[in-house]
Enzyme design. Structure first.
Site, mmCIF file in Angstrom:
data_model
loop_
_atom_site.group_PDB
_atom_site.id
_atom_site.type_symbol
_atom_site.label_atom_id
_atom_site.label_comp_id
_atom_site.label_asym_id
_atom_site.label_seq_id
_atom_site.Cartn_x
_atom_site.Cartn_y
_atom_site.Cartn_z
ATOM 1 N N PRO A 130 0.823 -1.207 0.000
ATOM 2 C CA PRO A 130 0.000 0.000 0.000
ATOM 3 C C PRO A 130 0.859 1.260 0.000
ATOM 4 O O PRO A 130 1.880 1.335 0.690
ATOM 5 C CB PRO A 130 -0.797 -0.124 1.301
ATOM 6 N N GLU A 131 0.458 2.246 -0.806
ATOM 7 C CA GLU A 131 1.145 3.532 -0.847
ATOM 8 C C GLU A 131 0.190 4.595 -0.325
ATOM 9 O O GLU A 131 -0.878 4.278 0.213
ATOM 10 C CB GLU A 131 1.628 3.810 -2.269
ATOM 11 N N LYS B 287 2.760 6.679 4.940
ATOM 12 C CA LYS B 287 2.103 5.379 5.067
ATOM 13 C C LYS B 287 1.786 5.026 6.516
ATOM 14 O O LYS B 287 1.324 3.923 6.797
ATOM 15 C CB LYS B 287 2.990 4.295 4.451
ATOM 16 N N HIS C 150 -5.907 -14.828 8.320
ATOM 17 C CA HIS C 150 -4.682 -14.210 8.842
ATOM 18 C C HIS C 150 -4.989 -13.114 9.869
ATOM 19 O O HIS C 150 -4.264 -12.126 9.963
ATOM 20 C CB HIS C 150 -3.846 -13.664 7.691
ATOM 21 N N ARG D 198 1.495 -11.463 5.519
ATOM 22 C CA ARG D 198 2.957 -11.589 5.473
ATOM 23 C C ARG D 198 3.655 -11.072 6.725
ATOM 24 O O ARG D 198 4.869 -11.178 6.859
ATOM 25 C CB ARG D 198 3.488 -10.863 4.231
ATOM 26 N N ARG E 253 19.759 15.574 -1.466
ATOM 27 C CA ARG E 253 20.213 14.204 -1.669
ATOM 28 C C ARG E 253 21.130 14.113 -2.888
ATOM 29 O O ARG E 253 21.002 14.884 -3.831
ATOM 30 C CB ARG E 253 19.022 13.260 -1.878
ATOM 31 N N ARG F 276 13.478 -4.714 -7.267
ATOM 32 C CA ARG F 276 12.142 -4.661 -7.853
ATOM 33 C C ARG F 276 12.277 -4.328 -9.333
ATOM 34 O O ARG F 276 13.208 -4.776 -9.982
ATOM 35 C CB ARG F 276 11.287 -3.619 -7.114
#
Length: 316
Positions: free
Chosen positions: A2-3, A61, A98, A121, A177, A292
């Site tokens: 999820p973002e 998040k 779960h 997970r 950065r 990814r």
């Protein structure tokens, strides 16, 4: 995973269905899901029992709900990880395979009686955290004007939908950065809430390659990218988020459908929609990226030139 849009959809569900209700009971079915609560599962449950859940707040998040009850300002904090779900259910509803933590809620007209944390997970989790003043004195996050946020989330930057994080702040954060632009977008200390899917979509919309160096990014480029990120996030919110499988759903179990509008992510080998509209023959390609994948169009997202990348050295 999820973002921002998916987590914001969940926040809105919590605000509608859970905020303002008290916790009647807590059952921790799997202590691993409260592992970040240092005092353990029993303390977690005991502290929450009887507390009133305040407004649902989100930064990036991270989700949290301030508690009215404990002696010091405290919040129930949730991070969904890769597969976490917060679901409102009737008390007699079948238990999910779960199911990790279950909260009994005070009665409210027309509202289900339980909040459940389900996580296949187990990368997500719940914990209690003291509330601290925000570093910049502004509101902690979406959903509450209080200048407070959990100590465990103080390292999380604001997101592009936050009024306090406009194009100028975004540009300055990128320029601090020395890395590729996509790595910066995925760094929650630079800008929060962006994951692999929406990074690829925003970079495609802004015509920027994922390896574009941040240190030399020009203001016109960062302005374009900031606008693209906002547009992508807002469109995804309108669609209820992106659901590729049953692991992401809203608190009522509904799936999002923004995946039907993706222009780059997951479209390897398919025509680039922009190139098609402009009379070119660009094809989306996939490149390995940080374990990814990144999806780009080689024609309209040109890879930076050489190790020197002189184009990136211009002042911003």
């Amino acid at each position: 995973m999820p973002e921002l849009p998916e987590v914001e959809v969940v926040r809105r569900g919590l605000a509608s269905w859970v905020a303002g209700r008290s916790v009647a009971s807590v059952h921790v079915h799997d202590p691993r899901s409260v592992r970040r609560h240092a005092e353990g599962a029993e303390h977690f449950a005991g502290t929450l029992a009887g507390a009133i859940l305040g407004p649902a707040v989100r930064r990036g998040k991270f989700l949290w709900m301030p508690l009215d009850g404990p002696p010091r300002p405290t919040a129930l904090v949730a991070h969904l990880g890769m597969s976490g779900q917060l679901l409102v259910e009737e008390e007699d509803a079948p238990r999910e395979k779960h199911l990790k933590v279950r909260f009994g809620l005070s009665p409210a007209a027309g509202m289900p009686g339980e909040l459940r944390f389900v996580d296949q997970r187990i990368f997500g989790g719940l914990h209690l955290s003291p509330l601290c003043p925000t570093p910049d004195g502004g509101p902690g996050g979406r959903g509450d004007e209080a200048p407070l946020m959990p100590a465990s989330a103080l390292h999380i930057a604001r997101d592009v939908l936050d009024p306090a994080f406009g194009p100028a702040e975004f540009h300055a954060a990128l320029r601090r950065r020395t890395t590729g632009i996509k790595r910066a977008l995925l760094d929650q200390g630079v800008v929060s809430g962006v994951g692999n899917i929406y990074a690829d979509e925003a970079l495609w919309a802004a015509r920027l390659h994922f390896e574009r160096p941040t240190a030399g990014i020009r203001r016109a480029e960062s302005l374009r990218l900031h606008g693209a990120l906002r547009a992508v996030m807002e469109s995804a919110l309108l669609a209820g988020g992106t659901s590729f499988d049953s692991l992401y759903v809203n608190v009522n179990g509904a799936s999002g459908y923004f995946d039907r509008s993706l222009n780059a992510y997951g479209r390897e080998g398919l025509p680039c929609a922009r190139c098609l509209a402009e009379g070119r023959e660009g094809t989306i390609r996939r490149d390995p990226f940080m374990g990814r994948s990144s999806f780009t169009c080689p024609l309209c997202q040109r890879r930076p030139r050489g190790p020197g990348r002189r184009a990136a050295a211009r002042p911003g």
